[in-house]
Scaffold this active site. Structure first.
Site, short mmCIF file in Angstrom:
data_model
loop_
_atom_site.label_atom_id
_atom_site.label_comp_id
_atom_site.label_asym_id
_atom_site.label_seq_id
_atom_site.Cartn_x
_atom_site.Cartn_y
_atom_site.Cartn_z
N LYS A 71 33.49 52.74 34.72
CA LYS A 71 33.47 51.38 34.15
C LYS A 71 32.25 51.19 33.24
O LYS A 71 32.37 50.70 32.13
CB LYS A 71 33.41 50.31 35.27
CG LYS A 71 34.59 50.32 36.20
CD LYS A 71 34.47 49.24 37.27
CE LYS A 71 33.30 49.39 38.20
NZ LYS A 71 33.33 50.59 39.05
N ARG A 106 34.63 41.30 41.77
CA ARG A 106 34.90 42.36 42.75
C ARG A 106 35.66 41.82 43.95
O ARG A 106 35.96 42.59 44.87
CB ARG A 106 33.58 42.94 43.23
CG ARG A 106 33.27 44.31 42.60
CD ARG A 106 31.92 44.75 43.13
NE ARG A 106 31.68 46.14 43.07
CZ ARG A 106 30.84 46.71 42.19
NH1 ARG A 106 30.25 46.00 41.27
NH2 ARG A 106 30.61 48.00 42.25
N ARG A 164 26.06 61.85 39.34
CA ARG A 164 25.53 60.76 38.50
C ARG A 164 24.01 60.70 38.62
O ARG A 164 23.46 60.81 39.70
CB ARG A 164 26.15 59.43 38.93
CG ARG A 164 25.49 58.24 38.22
CD ARG A 164 26.38 57.03 38.14
NE ARG A 164 26.61 56.39 39.41
CZ ARG A 164 27.33 55.28 39.55
NH1 ARG A 164 27.90 54.71 38.50
NH2 ARG A 164 27.52 54.75 40.75
N ARG A 170 31.51 52.58 50.15
CA ARG A 170 31.80 51.78 48.96
C ARG A 170 33.27 51.90 48.57
O ARG A 170 33.87 50.94 48.09
CB ARG A 170 30.89 52.22 47.80
CG ARG A 170 29.43 51.86 48.05
CD ARG A 170 28.51 52.50 47.04
NE ARG A 170 28.68 51.93 45.72
CZ ARG A 170 28.21 52.48 44.61
NH1 ARG A 170 27.56 53.63 44.66
NH2 ARG A 170 28.39 51.90 43.46
P1 ADP Z 1 31.06 53.06 37.34
O1 ADP Z 1 30.34 52.18 36.38
O2 ADP Z 1 32.55 52.81 37.38
O3 ADP Z 1 30.46 53.07 38.71
P2 ADP Z 1 29.98 55.24 35.70
O4 ADP Z 1 30.37 54.83 34.33
O5 ADP Z 1 28.54 55.13 36.07
O6 ADP Z 1 30.93 54.56 36.82
O7 ADP Z 1 30.45 56.76 35.89
C1 ADP Z 1 30.20 57.48 37.12
C2 ADP Z 1 29.72 58.90 36.79
O8 ADP Z 1 30.79 59.66 36.22
C3 ADP Z 1 28.57 58.94 35.76
O9 ADP Z 1 27.69 59.99 36.10
C4 ADP Z 1 29.29 59.20 34.42
O10 ADP Z 1 28.44 59.90 33.51
C5 ADP Z 1 30.48 60.06 34.87
N1 ADP Z 1 31.71 59.79 34.10
C6 ADP Z 1 32.13 58.62 33.57
N2 ADP Z 1 33.33 58.75 32.96
C7 ADP Z 1 33.68 60.06 33.12
C8 ADP Z 1 34.82 60.84 32.70
N3 ADP Z 1 35.84 60.28 32.03
N4 ADP Z 1 34.84 62.14 33.05
C9 ADP Z 1 33.80 62.70 33.75
N5 ADP Z 1 32.71 62.03 34.15
C10 ADP Z 1 32.65 60.73 33.86
P1 AMP Z 2 27.62 48.88 40.58
O1 AMP Z 2 26.42 49.28 39.79
O2 AMP Z 2 28.58 48.03 39.80
O3 AMP Z 2 28.29 50.06 41.24
O4 AMP Z 2 27.09 47.92 41.75
C1 AMP Z 2 26.17 48.39 42.72
C2 AMP Z 2 26.20 47.47 43.95
O5 AMP Z 2 25.80 46.15 43.57
C3 AMP Z 2 27.55 47.30 44.63
O6 AMP Z 2 27.86 48.35 45.54
C4 AMP Z 2 27.36 45.95 45.33
O7 AMP Z 2 26.57 46.09 46.50
C5 AMP Z 2 26.52 45.17 44.32
N1 AMP Z 2 27.39 44.40 43.38
C6 AMP Z 2 27.51 44.59 42.03
N2 AMP Z 2 28.38 43.71 41.51
C7 AMP Z 2 28.83 42.95 42.54
C8 AMP Z 2 29.77 41.88 42.67
N3 AMP Z 2 30.45 41.41 41.60
N4 AMP Z 2 29.98 41.35 43.89
C9 AMP Z 2 29.31 41.80 44.97
N5 AMP Z 2 28.44 42.81 44.93
C10 AMP Z 2 28.19 43.39 43.75
#
Ligand code: ADP
Ligand code: AMP
Length: 214
Positions: free
Chosen positions: A13, A88, A127, A171
């Site tokens: 995302k 969320r 990551r 999570r």
């Molecule tokens: P989210 O915001 O949904 O938690 P991230 O954007 O931080 O996820 O992505 C999670 C991990 O996967 C990061 O280390 C990112 O660089 C990697 N990643 C994101 N998109 C892809 C993809 N399409 N293929 C492989 N790795 C990815």
């Molecule tokens: P993220 O970076 O989006 O993966 O968020 C990291 C953590 O922040 C999550 O696991 C939750 O504990 C908290 N968090 C982020 N956004 C929300 C939300 N909209 N509602 C509740 N908790 C959140």
């Protein structure tokens, strides 16, 4: 254009939201980044949020909703924004819809980045986040130019505490229970679009641009 990014933790995302924000010149609003900045600055909100985040739990709705409603009301959001990590829960989605309706507005797209659970643990363990600016990388899929040094600011890269496998499992459970119902919510409101999040980062983005329009 007002966009919500949906998907499991680690689905990509944030990666896609940053690219969308850059292409369409709209703010990227990540509630996770907002909480992490508060934790870093030692604020009251940060202290409260950390106790939940460290356990892989969601921060209570009342600590999140007002913060986002305030943020989307700011001047730089008039052209739109991309929400990453919010809503969320169903109550968060309802609160957002209500706040927007009061302004005569509504969301345009909810983009669900679909990645099976099997791939998530691998994604999260690779990551790396910058302690300085919060930029996110992946050891294999999105490496930095120099090992362990942020491309943006030269900061050090770390594995987030909540990206350790035990916490990621929690999570994922929380995602399925509390966040996945939003897929049906946004299907019913007619704005859900699904993309294959297992493709390469560039290919996922191309699919999203195909949906949003050039
Ligand atoms: P989210 O915001 O949904 O938690 P991230 O954007 O931080 O996820 O992505 C999670 C991990 O996967 C990061 O280390 C990112 O660089 C990697 N990643 C994101 N998109 C892809 C993809 N399409 N293929 C492989 N790795 C990815
Ligand atoms: P993220 O970076 O989006 O993966 O968020 C990291 C953590 O922040 C999550 O696991 C939750 O504990 C908290 N968090 C982020 N956004 C929300 C939300 N909209 N509602 C509740 N908790 C959140």
């Amino acid at each position: 254009m007002k966009i919500i990014m949906l998907g499991a933790p680690g689905a990509g995302k944030g990666t896609q939201a940053k690219k969308i924000a850059e292409k369409y010149q709209i703010p990227h609003i990540s509630t996770g980044d907002i909480f992490r900045a508060n934790i870093k600055n030692g604020t009251e909100l940060g202290k409260k949020a950390k106790t939940y985040m460290d356990q892989g739990l969601l921060v209570p709705d009342e600590l999140v909703v007002d913060l986002v409603v305030d943020r989307v009301g700011q001047e730089d959001c008039t052209k739109g924004y991309v929400l990453d990590g919010f809503p969320r829960t169903i109550p968060q989605a309802e609160a957002l819809d209500k706040a927007l309706a009061e302004l005569g507005q509504k969301m345009d797209f909810a983009v669900d980045v679909e990645v099976p659970d099997e791939n998530i643990i691998n994604r999260m363990s690779g990551r790396r986040a910058c302690v300085g600016c919060g930029a996110t990388y992946h050891l294999v899929y999105a490496p930095t130019k120099m090992e362990n040094v942020c491309d943006n600011c030269g900061g050090e890269l770390v594995l987030r505490d909540d990206d350790k496998p035990e916490t990621v499992k929690k999570r994922l459970d929380v995602y399925h229970e509390q966040t996945q119902p939003l897929i049906e919510y946004y299907t019913n409101s007619g704005i859900l679009k699904t993309v294959d999040g297992t493709a390469d980062i560039g290919d996922v983005f191309a699919e999203i641009v195909g949906i949003l329009g050039a």
